[in-house]
Enzyme design. Sequence first.
Site, PDB file in Angstrom:
ATOM      1  N   ARG A  61      -6.228   5.153   6.817  1.00 13.67           N
ATOM      2  CA  ARG A  61      -6.508   6.411   7.502  1.00 13.67           C
ATOM      3  C   ARG A  61      -5.539   7.537   7.196  1.00 13.67           C
ATOM      4  O   ARG A  61      -5.939   8.665   6.943  1.00 13.67           O
ATOM      5  CB  ARG A  61      -6.530   6.194   9.030  1.00 13.67           C
ATOM      6  N   THR A  62      -4.253   7.245   7.223  1.00 12.97           N
ATOM      7  CA  THR A  62      -3.294   8.342   7.040  1.00 12.97           C
ATOM      8  C   THR A  62      -3.455   8.947   5.648  1.00 12.97           C
ATOM      9  O   THR A  62      -3.516  10.166   5.478  1.00 12.97           O
ATOM     10  CB  THR A  62      -1.849   7.847   7.267  1.00 12.97           C
ATOM     11  N   LYS A  91       9.791   1.703 -13.817  1.00  9.47           N
ATOM     12  CA  LYS A  91      10.754   1.621 -14.934  1.00  9.47           C
ATOM     13  C   LYS A  91      12.182   1.835 -14.450  1.00  9.47           C
ATOM     14  O   LYS A  91      13.106   1.915 -15.238  1.00  9.47           O
ATOM     15  CB  LYS A  91      10.439   2.706 -15.965  1.00  9.47           C
ATOM     16  N   ARG A 112       4.996   8.243   2.578  1.00 11.33           N
ATOM     17  CA  ARG A 112       5.127   7.024   3.401  1.00 11.33           C
ATOM     18  C   ARG A 112       6.040   6.079   2.639  1.00 11.33           C
ATOM     19  O   ARG A 112       5.884   5.900   1.433  1.00 11.33           O
ATOM     20  CB  ARG A 112       3.760   6.378   3.635  1.00 11.33           C
ATOM     21  N   HIS A 140       6.231   8.065  12.977  1.00 16.75           N
ATOM     22  CA  HIS A 140       4.942   8.390  12.359  1.00 16.75           C
ATOM     23  C   HIS A 140       4.409   9.617  13.112  1.00 16.75           C
ATOM     24  O   HIS A 140       3.466   9.522  13.893  1.00 16.75           O
ATOM     25  CB  HIS A 140       4.010   7.195  12.483  1.00 16.75           C
TER      26      HIS A 140
HETATM   27  C1  NCD Z   1       0.091   2.620  11.553  1.00 15.05           C
HETATM   28  C2  NCD Z   1       1.299   2.690  10.658  1.00 15.05           C
HETATM   29  O1  NCD Z   1       1.177   2.727   9.436  1.00 15.05           O
HETATM   30  O2  NCD Z   1       2.372   2.761  11.234  1.00 15.05           O
HETATM   31  N1  NCD Z   1      -1.086   2.863  10.859  1.00 15.05           N
HETATM   32  C3  NCD Z   1      -1.553   4.135  10.882  1.00 15.05           C
HETATM   33  O3  NCD Z   1      -1.083   4.976  10.167  1.00 15.05           O
HETATM   34  N2  NCD Z   1      -2.494   4.423  11.775  1.00 15.05           N
HETATM   35  C4  NCD Z   1       0.013   1.455  12.435  1.00 15.05           C
HETATM   36  C5  NCD Z   1       0.225   0.092  11.862  1.00 15.05           C
HETATM   37  O4  NCD Z   1       0.305  -0.097  10.644  1.00 15.05           O
HETATM   38  O5  NCD Z   1       0.286  -0.837  12.669  1.00 15.05           O
END
Ligand code: NCD
Length: 316
Positions: A61-62, A91, A112, A140
Site C-alpha cells: 500500500r505505501t 555492488k 522506506r 511511519h
Molecule cells: C505497515 C508498515 O510497513 O509498518 N504497513 C503499512 O505500511 N501499512 C505495517 C506492518 O508492516 O505491519
Amino acid sequence: MSRIKGSFVGKDIISLDQFTPDDIKILFDLVKRMKKVRIDSFSKILSRKIVSLLFFEPSSRTFFSFSAAAKKLGGQTLEVQNVQTSLSVAKGETFDDTIRVFEAYSDCIIIRHPEKGAAFLAAGISSIPIINAGDGIGEHPTQTLLDLYTIYEKLGKLNGLTGVIAGDMLNGRTVHSLIRGLSLYPKNTLYLLSPNELKLSKDDYHHFLNKGIKLIEITSYENIPLNANFWYWTRIQKERFKNLNDYYKVKNKFIISNELLRKKGNKNMIIMHPLPRVGEIELAIDQDPRAVYLNLQIQNGLFVRMAILSLVLGKS
Ligand code: NCD
C-alpha cells in the site's frame, strides 16, 4: 528535523513530532477538498515533477499509493523496490551516494528502510524533501496521518478519545507514530494490548508519557475497556525478531473474532488495521460495518498522500 509550522513547502516529513494540530488541519482541509472535487482537477499539481520511491523493505500500500498519488497529480515517478539487489547498492554503493544520485534526478524522495533513523539521515544528505515511508521500528508518519484522517472522518474528533491499540508495541512503527499523533490532542487515552515481551520500550514509554497522553498497558483481553472509540490492531513484526521461535510464541496472541467483539466491543466504535494482517483479524469481521481497514483506510491513504505531495512540492 524542522517543524511544519504552517508550511509544508520543501519540508522533510520524518516524524509526527514535527506537527501541531494546526498543521494537521491544513493537511486535512486539502484531503477533504481532494475527496470532494473531481480528482482530475488536481491533475496538474505535480506536472514536470519527479518523485523517487526508494524502498529497502517490502511494501504494497505505501509504495503503490504514493506512486498512484504522484501520477494522479500529474507527476512522474522513479520506482525502486528491493533497493539492495536492484541498484548499485548490490555492488557496494553507500547509502549516502544512493541518496545523492536520486537527489539529482528528482524533486522528492520517499524512502522506506529497515534502520530506525534512516529517513532522518537521508534528510541530512539531501536538499530535496525526504518523506519517511517507514524507518525500521521507528516511525511511519504518513500511515498515521491517514489513520488520524480516518478517525476524524468517522468519529468527528481527535480529542477525548479512548482507543485500544493491539499487537507489537515494541517494534511497530505505525503504533509509534499513532501514539505521537494522538498525543497532540487533549484528553486521549490509549490501552496498549500486547504480550509482555512486546510492550513499548522504556524509552518510548517515557517519551510518550511526557507528551501528556494517558497510556494503559494491558496484556489480556479482560482489560479491554467497553467504551473504546476505536480498536487499532497490528501485526507482530516477524522481521524484527532475532529468534523466530520467539515470534511463534507470541504470533496471533490477540485476534479479533466476533466473540471478542460481542464481549468487548460497542456499536459506535471503528475497527482499524494498517495492514498487512496475518491472522490477527478473522475474515468474518471484514463484513462488519465498523471495519474500516479494507475500505476507508486504504482509500484515505491515497488522498492523504496526494495532499502531502501537493503541500510539500509547493502547490495546492
Ligand atoms: C505497515 C508498515 O510497513 O509498518 N504497513 C503499512 O505500511 N501499512 C505495517 C506492518 O508492516 O505491519
